[in-house]
Scaffold this active site. Structure first.
Site, mmCIF file in Angstrom:
data_model
loop_
_atom_site.group_PDB
_atom_site.id
_atom_site.type_symbol
_atom_site.label_atom_id
_atom_site.label_comp_id
_atom_site.label_asym_id
_atom_site.label_seq_id
_atom_site.Cartn_x
_atom_site.Cartn_y
_atom_site.Cartn_z
ATOM 1 N N LYS A 187 2.042 -3.356 7.258
ATOM 2 C CA LYS A 187 2.351 -3.538 5.832
ATOM 3 C C LYS A 187 3.816 -3.145 5.557
ATOM 4 O O LYS A 187 4.499 -3.796 4.775
ATOM 5 C CB LYS A 187 1.406 -2.708 4.955
ATOM 6 C CG LYS A 187 -0.052 -3.162 4.971
ATOM 7 C CD LYS A 187 -0.268 -4.557 4.408
ATOM 8 C CE LYS A 187 -0.043 -4.653 2.916
ATOM 9 N NZ LYS A 187 -0.452 -5.992 2.387
ATOM 10 N N THR B 211 0.818 -1.216 0.000
ATOM 11 C CA THR B 211 0.000 0.000 0.000
ATOM 12 C C THR B 211 0.851 1.265 0.000
ATOM 13 O O THR B 211 1.986 1.265 0.510
ATOM 14 C CB THR B 211 -0.909 0.002 1.257
ATOM 15 O OG1 THR B 211 -1.541 1.272 1.361
ATOM 16 C CG2 THR B 211 -0.108 -0.238 2.535
ATOM 17 N N ASP B 212 0.279 2.352 -0.502
ATOM 18 C CA ASP B 212 0.964 3.655 -0.443
ATOM 19 C C ASP B 212 1.020 4.196 0.987
ATOM 20 O O ASP B 212 1.779 5.126 1.280
ATOM 21 C CB ASP B 212 0.282 4.676 -1.370
ATOM 22 C CG ASP B 212 -1.181 4.935 -1.056
ATOM 23 O OD1 ASP B 212 -1.720 4.329 -0.104
ATOM 24 O OD2 ASP B 212 -1.801 5.759 -1.763
ATOM 25 N N GLU B 213 0.209 3.601 1.893
ATOM 26 C CA GLU B 213 0.164 4.134 3.262
ATOM 27 C C GLU B 213 1.494 3.960 3.992
ATOM 28 O O GLU B 213 1.731 4.616 5.009
ATOM 29 C CB GLU B 213 -0.952 3.462 4.067
ATOM 30 C CG GLU B 213 -2.314 3.701 3.456
ATOM 31 C CD GLU B 213 -3.471 3.518 4.432
ATOM 32 O OE1 GLU B 213 -3.242 3.443 5.647
ATOM 33 O OE2 GLU B 213 -4.606 3.449 3.942
ATOM 34 N N TYR C 60 -2.094 -0.539 10.897
ATOM 35 C CA TYR C 60 -2.208 -1.219 9.589
ATOM 36 C C TYR C 60 -0.990 -0.923 8.720
ATOM 37 O O TYR C 60 -0.316 -1.835 8.220
ATOM 38 C CB TYR C 60 -3.493 -0.793 8.880
ATOM 39 C CG TYR C 60 -3.477 -1.100 7.390
ATOM 40 C CD1 TYR C 60 -3.527 -2.419 6.926
ATOM 41 C CD2 TYR C 60 -3.382 -0.081 6.443
ATOM 42 C CE1 TYR C 60 -3.497 -2.713 5.563
ATOM 43 C CE2 TYR C 60 -3.345 -0.361 5.079
ATOM 44 C CZ TYR C 60 -3.396 -1.673 4.641
ATOM 45 O OH TYR C 60 -3.356 -1.954 3.300
HETATM 46 P P1 NAD Z 1 -9.752 -7.472 1.870
HETATM 47 O O1 NAD Z 1 -9.785 -7.152 3.317
HETATM 48 O O2 NAD Z 1 -10.942 -7.199 1.034
HETATM 49 O O3 NAD Z 1 -9.419 -9.026 1.664
HETATM 50 C C1 NAD Z 1 -8.423 -9.674 2.392
HETATM 51 C C2 NAD Z 1 -8.549 -11.185 2.117
HETATM 52 O O4 NAD Z 1 -7.491 -11.848 2.807
HETATM 53 C C3 NAD Z 1 -9.863 -11.788 2.621
HETATM 54 O O5 NAD Z 1 -10.407 -12.647 1.645
HETATM 55 C C4 NAD Z 1 -9.430 -12.581 3.846
HETATM 56 O O6 NAD Z 1 -10.260 -13.705 4.108
HETATM 57 C C5 NAD Z 1 -8.024 -13.005 3.459
HETATM 58 N N1 NAD Z 1 -7.184 -13.307 4.615
HETATM 59 C C6 NAD Z 1 -7.002 -12.526 5.720
HETATM 60 N N2 NAD Z 1 -6.187 -13.169 6.588
HETATM 61 C C7 NAD Z 1 -5.824 -14.340 5.991
HETATM 62 C C8 NAD Z 1 -4.976 -15.431 6.387
HETATM 63 N N3 NAD Z 1 -4.356 -15.434 7.577
HETATM 64 N N4 NAD Z 1 -4.836 -16.470 5.534
HETATM 65 C C9 NAD Z 1 -5.482 -16.480 4.343
HETATM 66 N N5 NAD Z 1 -6.300 -15.489 3.929
HETATM 67 C C10 NAD Z 1 -6.458 -14.433 4.748
HETATM 68 O O7 NAD Z 1 -8.464 -6.752 1.310
HETATM 69 P P2 NAD Z 1 -8.264 -5.981 -0.084
HETATM 70 O O8 NAD Z 1 -8.830 -4.633 0.029
HETATM 71 O O9 NAD Z 1 -8.671 -6.876 -1.172
HETATM 72 O O10 NAD Z 1 -6.667 -5.828 -0.075
HETATM 73 C C11 NAD Z 1 -5.844 -6.837 -0.640
HETATM 74 C C12 NAD Z 1 -4.392 -6.446 -0.433
HETATM 75 O O11 NAD Z 1 -4.159 -5.186 -1.069
HETATM 76 C C13 NAD Z 1 -3.997 -6.245 1.025
HETATM 77 O O12 NAD Z 1 -2.700 -6.762 1.191
HETATM 78 C C14 NAD Z 1 -4.018 -4.745 1.237
HETATM 79 O O13 NAD Z 1 -3.105 -4.368 2.229
HETATM 80 C C15 NAD Z 1 -3.595 -4.275 -0.136
HETATM 81 N N6 NAD Z 1 -4.092 -2.939 -0.515
HETATM 82 C C16 NAD Z 1 -5.429 -2.684 -0.526
HETATM 83 C C17 NAD Z 1 -5.885 -1.432 -0.962
HETATM 84 C C18 NAD Z 1 -7.355 -1.092 -1.015
HETATM 85 O O14 NAD Z 1 -7.683 0.046 -1.357
HETATM 86 N N7 NAD Z 1 -8.256 -2.001 -0.727
HETATM 87 C C19 NAD Z 1 -4.956 -0.462 -1.360
HETATM 88 C C20 NAD Z 1 -3.606 -0.750 -1.275
HETATM 89 C C21 NAD Z 1 -3.176 -2.012 -0.884
HETATM 90 O O1 DAU Z 2 -4.190 3.956 0.403
HETATM 91 C C1 DAU Z 2 -4.380 2.577 0.316
HETATM 92 C C2 DAU Z 2 -5.264 2.095 1.447
HETATM 93 O O2 DAU Z 2 -6.583 2.520 1.150
HETATM 94 C C3 DAU Z 2 -5.225 0.580 1.637
HETATM 95 O O3 DAU Z 2 -3.933 0.196 1.989
HETATM 96 C C4 DAU Z 2 -6.218 0.137 2.703
HETATM 97 O O4 DAU Z 2 -6.250 -1.273 2.761
HETATM 98 C C5 DAU Z 2 -7.588 0.650 2.326
HETATM 99 O O5 DAU Z 2 -8.490 0.335 3.356
HETATM 100 C C6 DAU Z 2 -7.549 2.158 2.097
HETATM 101 O O6 DAU Z 2 -7.309 2.864 3.337
HETATM 102 P P1 DAU Z 2 -8.111 4.192 3.710
HETATM 103 O O7 DAU Z 2 -8.091 4.354 5.168
HETATM 104 O O8 DAU Z 2 -7.663 5.338 2.885
HETATM 105 O O9 DAU Z 2 -9.586 3.746 3.164
HETATM 106 P P2 DAU Z 2 -11.039 3.960 3.778
HETATM 107 O O10 DAU Z 2 -12.011 3.572 2.709
HETATM 108 O O11 DAU Z 2 -11.190 3.348 5.122
HETATM 109 O O12 DAU Z 2 -11.103 5.540 3.927
HETATM 110 C C7 DAU Z 2 -10.918 6.406 2.829
HETATM 111 C C8 DAU Z 2 -10.970 7.838 3.371
HETATM 112 O O13 DAU Z 2 -12.306 8.096 3.807
HETATM 113 C C9 DAU Z 2 -10.089 8.043 4.592
HETATM 114 O O14 DAU Z 2 -9.565 9.369 4.546
HETATM 115 C C10 DAU Z 2 -11.029 7.910 5.780
HETATM 116 C C11 DAU Z 2 -12.341 8.417 5.212
HETATM 117 N N1 DAU Z 2 -13.561 7.774 5.757
HETATM 118 C C12 DAU Z 2 -13.637 6.428 5.790
HETATM 119 C C13 DAU Z 2 -14.766 5.794 6.275
HETATM 120 C C14 DAU Z 2 -14.830 4.281 6.356
HETATM 121 C C15 DAU Z 2 -14.635 8.572 6.148
HETATM 122 O O15 DAU Z 2 -14.576 9.812 6.073
HETATM 123 N N2 DAU Z 2 -15.766 7.956 6.621
HETATM 124 C C16 DAU Z 2 -15.862 6.593 6.717
HETATM 125 O O16 DAU Z 2 -16.909 6.077 7.182
#
Ligand code: NAD
Ligand code: DAU
Length: 357
Positions: A169, A139-141, A165
């Site tokens: 990562k 992630t970019d975080e 989180y």
């Molecule tokens: P998600 O939470 O939707 O899915 C995570 C999946 O991992 C689920 O299916 C869960 O059952 C599985 N999992 C969790 N623990 C496990 C374990 N111990 N063994 C096997 N499976 C397990 O996550 P996502 O949003 O699809 O993110 C996927 C990846 O991308 C993550 O590594 C996250 O950090 C990264 N990422 C996500 C975002 C985003 O915006 N969603 C952005 C940047 C990076």
């Molecule tokens: O940047 C990549 C990341 O993006 C991933 O690594 C994470 O897995 C993914 O969850 C996401 O993180 P964020 O914290 O940015 O996503 P989230 O959707 O939780 O929130 C997006 C923005 O919106 C953040 O600034 C918080 C805000 N927010 C979120 C929720 C859930 C609100 O204002 N209200 C809300 O109810």
């Protein structure tokens, strides 16, 4: 240089949001190989997200934990896996603030278990595999938070994670890097921005607000709503990973972004405008916006400099944010059968009540 054509994939976390989208993307664009999903099905994992893949001869679902090293070793061997794509994680920042432990266990210990298994089979085993790849999705975080005029995150931006989180990562990224430098494991890492699109668990901002609008519930905006995220359509992300697997340089990191910086308020207002168009009878949807207490340690701005991925591998995102948002809303409207079962008591107890108003 990469010398591998990925043919037999192990996809961890393939029942989650990005993992499931990647499974569909890969099967559509690479028929005839092998794709094994390993997923423990936490609250965020959903077998229904894989419905289109089940039954295909290339596909196998394994219900299991990435921390089960023996299981991972067995799968790598018996399936002749050449490419491991690691999505599995605890992924929600708010949950990491409420309870960091699971993030350490899954994201750090879990990634390390996978690395150990990959090393044992691909580097140390009798049938060691010179052509292999361990791709880690991050992630970019990990880069921390930007000011309004700071340059976007590049691959050389120093790590400065701010939440449990992002710290977990960051630790997993460092372990992947170390396994490459120390043992010669053929790794790549991608750090991407906020994904959106179909199949996203409705705890994240966009699907949460769509479903709240459909149920007539408030749209909770943390703080002043001016935090900025760089939105990436999940299909563009899958394409970026595909390019890295096929042509990325081993040992390298690539940033993946969508080139769409928006404040949270702009995103939610955009969703409301789409809903006004698609469901005019309940207009104006923006009347449901509610400002609530801020997330502790809330990062102000993320933005991705993706020149390396574009320059080296020819990456171009094809989805505009406005078009992608409209398609995403339409997907949730058409797929109540997917999301309705998720809205259980546990979900409602958790979502939307972390910080109150
Ligand atoms: P998600 O939470 O939707 O899915 C995570 C999946 O991992 C689920 O299916 C869960 O059952 C599985 N999992 C969790 N623990 C496990 C374990 N111990 N063994 C096997 N499976 C397990 O996550 P996502 O949003 O699809 O993110 C996927 C990846 O991308 C993550 O590594 C996250 O950090 C990264 N990422 C996500 C975002 C985003 O915006 N969603 C952005 C940047 C990076
Ligand atoms: O940047 C990549 C990341 O993006 C991933 O690594 C994470 O897995 C993914 O969850 C996401 O993180 P964020 O914290 O940015 O996503 P989230 O959707 O939780 O929130 C997006 C923005 O919106 C953040 O600034 C918080 C805000 N927010 C979120 C929720 C859930 C609100 O204002 N209200 C809300 O109810």
């Amino acid at each position: 240089m990469n010398n591998l054509t990925p043919k037999r994939l192990l996809v961890t976390g393939g029942a989650g949001f990005i993992g499931a989208n990647f499974v569909h993307y890969w099967l559509q664009n690479h028929p005839g190989g092998r794709l094994v999903v390993l997923d423990v099905l936490t609250y965020a994992g959903n077998r229904a997200s894989l419905a289109g893949a089940e039954g295909r001869p290339e596909f196998r679902f394994v219900h299991g934990d990435i921390r089960d090293e023996a299981l991972v070793e067995r799968l790598l061997r018996e399936e002749g896996i050449d490419t491991l794509v690691h999505f599995a994680a605890e992924s929600h920042v708010d949950r990491s603030i409420a309870g960091p432990g699971a993030f350490i266990d899954t994201n750090i210990v879990g990634t390390h278990s996978l690395l150990k298994a990959a090393r044992a089979v691909w580097l140390d085993g009798d049938e060691s595999r010179p052509g292999h790849r361990f791709h880690h999705v991050s992630t970019d975080e990990v880069y921390g938070s930007l000011g309004p005029n700071d340059p976007a995150f590049s691959e050389t931006t120093p790590y400065a994670p701010n939440s449990p989180y992002s710290a977990s990562k960051a630790a997993s990224d460092h372990l992947v890097r170390a396994y490459h430098h120390t043992y010669g494991l053929a790794t790549t890492i991608s750090n991407c921005s906020n994904n959106y699109g179909p199949l996203q668990f409705p705890e994240k901002l966009i699907p949460l607000c769509i479903l709240n609008l459909l149920d007539g519930k408030p749209l909770p905006i943390y703080g002043d709503g001016q935090n900025v995220r760089d939105w990436l359509h999940v299909e563009d992300h899958c394409h970026g990973i595909e390019l890295i697997l096929e042509s990325g340089r081993v040992g390298e990191t690539y940033n993946v972004g969508g080139g769409a910086e928006r404040t949270n308020l702009q995103v939610v207002e955009g969703l409301c405008a789409v809903m006004d168009e698609l469901r005019p009878e309940d207009s104006p949807h923006a009347r449901h916006i509610e400002f609530v207490k801020d997330r502790p340690g809330h990062d102000r701005r993320y933005a991705i400099d993706e020149r390396k991925l574009r320059g080296e591998l020819g990456y171009t995102p094809v989805h505009s944010f406005e078009g992608g948002l409209k398609e995403t809303v339409a997907w949730y409207l058409a797929n109540e059968v997917w999301w309705r079962p998720i809205l259980s008591g546990e979900y409602r107890e958790w979502v939307g009540c972390q910080y109150g108003s």
